[in-house]
Design an enzyme around this catalytic site. Structure first.
Site, PDB file in Angstrom:
ATOM      1  CE1 TYR A 144     -22.642   0.701  16.531  1.00  0.00           C
ATOM      2  CE2 TYR A 144     -23.731  -1.141  15.968  1.00  0.00           C
ATOM      3  CZ  TYR A 144     -22.528  -0.325  15.704  1.00  0.00           C
ATOM      4  OH  TYR A 144     -22.267  -1.158  14.616  1.00  0.00           O
TER       5      TYR A 144
ATOM      6  CD  GLU B 195     -19.866 -28.309  12.947  1.00  0.00           C
ATOM      7  OE1 GLU B 195     -18.805 -27.415  12.675  1.00  0.00           O
ATOM      8  OE2 GLU B 195     -19.771 -29.942  12.869  1.00  0.00           O
TER       9      GLU B 195
ATOM     10  CG  ASP C   6     -17.456 -30.086   9.747  1.00  0.00           C
ATOM     11  OD1 ASP C   6     -18.276 -30.960   8.852  1.00  0.00           O
ATOM     12  OD2 ASP C   6     -17.148 -29.302   9.986  1.00  0.00           O
TER      13      ASP C   6
END
Length: 430
Positions: free
Chosen positions: A173, A259, A311
């Site tokens: 920014y 995870e 996963d």
């Protein structure tokens, strides 16, 4: 009347016990003290391995400099603010002399392309080779990127002079019109880190807090002592500046790397770390720098084994490999960001049949999933582990994947009450 109420309560408790017994593999679990003894053996062997590697290397960790590699490689180090400031000033002086000499200027930037990276088995991590590319200002294709590079250098110099930290978002920014997109300022920030030969932390630019930790860990955060067993279900946000962290103490037997945020919340709410003394940490998906630094610090200081719960899909394994071997994007800093010897606990492709996960809870792999899986099978860090190869091959062959939450089909607490305890009991990790 009171007697009837007692009987109803007893019948309800018996029904609940019956329901528990119907959970798959619930009856296979041994008493907790037996599992705890297995974990103590794992912790002891992990500590012994850490001590053995230290003594065999003469109390010195193996580095790139100790290896006779065919390719020259580049690594960065932690530098003081004054050193970073001096390096920027020296670089700008060279550029000024070049401009005054009528030669214009160009930045000599280390290439971070995948072709310039190397997996080193001895270190079990990805490193950056020593190839550079020129980024000239007087070239239409690179003028904008060289301008961004100069601007980032200026901003970093200001941070060093003021001795303050900002986030990557803050940095973006400061000049939105030039950067246009944060990914561009983030990418050049990594280039600058490589150019100056320092870690990104040395630039005083940090990522927003993302990772969290809960469980059997006490540490100081900027002088304040934090007890992670008293941080509630949400846990303690991992400090974005690792320099603030010190005095780590723990009676944990292992570190559980998770995870997904959903699985983390389940384990935290169930106080899994009290039943099986551990530290639970998550980056809520893709690993961020702060979580990777924090995990490595815990591993190095506490000498605890790290078990990973991800996963059962190619991206779960990719996330695990980033923690263990490093990311290609930040291969220049892999020495500081990688945690050696992480064990893959679950969820693994072979678990889907082993734990009788229903078909409706399994997901078909997309073409992109299959391609990612096949690409992973070609990676050296996967090939070195036969167990990983076997599991990944099974995943690609069956074309099935599953999330950790698939275990909830057997009950919301199946993960903490059956699956993980049984995994630990059977020492079922790779």
């Amino acid at each position: 009347m009171a007697e009837k109420r007692k009987r109803r309560r007893a019948d309800a408790d018996a029904d609940a016990d019956d329901d528990d017994d119907e959970l798959p593999f619930k009856n296979c679990l041994k008493p907790d003290p037996v599992i705890l003894q297995i974990l103590r053996s794992l912790t002891a062997s992990s500590a012994a391995a850490a001590s053995s590697s230290s003594s065999s290397a003469g109390a010195k960790t193996l580095t790139l400099a100790d290896l006779a590699l065919s390719s020259t490689c580049r690594e960065v180090a932690d530098l003081s603010l004054s050193s970073v400031q001096s390096s920027i000033e020296s670089l700008i002086l060279r550029i000024a002399r070049s401009i005054l000499g009528g030669d214009g200027f160009a930045f000599d930037v280390p290439s971070r392309s995948s072709a310039n990276q190397l997996y080193v088995p001895e270190l079990d991590r990805i490193v950056l080779k020593d190839k550079n590319t020129l980024r000239p200002f007087a070239n239409v294709s690179s003028v904008r990127k060289s301008t961004i590079t100069a601007r980032i250098l200026q901003l970093i110099h200001q941070l060093c002079a003021k001795s303050i930290h900002v986030t990557k978002r803050d940095l973006f920014y400061t000049d939105v019109k030039l950067f246009q997109d944060q990914s561009q300022s983030d990418s050049v920030l990594d280039d600058v880190s490589c150019m100056l030969g320092c870690t990104r932390s040395s630039l005083n630019v940090i990522a927003a807090e993302k990772g969290v930790v809960v469980g059997r860990l006490i540490f100081s955060d900027n002088g304040d002592m934090i007890d992670c067993t008293k941080m509630g279900m949400g846990g303690k946000a991992i400090p974005p500046n690792i320099d603030r962290v010190g005095d780590m103490q723990s009676d944990a037997l292992f570190i559980l790397l998770v995870e997904k945020d959903a699985a983390y919340i389940r384990l935290a709410e169930d106080r899994f770390y009290n039943r099986f003394p551990c530290i639970i940490v998550t980056a809520k998906g893709q690993p961020d720098v702060a979580t990777r630094l924090f995990l490595r610090k815990m591993k190095m200081e506490l000498k605890l084994p790290v078990l990973a719960l991800v996963d059962s899909d190619p991206y779960g394994l990719k996330i695990l490999s980033v923690y263990g071997c490093g990311s290609k994007n930040m291969s220049y800093d892999s020495a500081n960001l990688t945690t050696p010897d992480i064990k893959w606990l679950g969820i693994r492709p072979s678990d889907l049949d082993k734990y009788k996960i229903p078909e409706q809870c399994r997901l078909p792999m997309t073409e992109q999933d299959i391609k990612t899986g096949k690409d992973l099978l070609e990676e050296d860090f996967v090939k070195k582990n036969p167990g990983w190869v076997e599991e990944l091959t099974l995943m690609v062959k069956t074309k099935q994947k599953a999330e950790i939450q698939a275990l909830s089909t057997f009950g919301f607490q199946y993960l903490s009450e059956v699956y993980l305890p049984l995994k630990l009991q059977q020492q079922d990790w790779l």
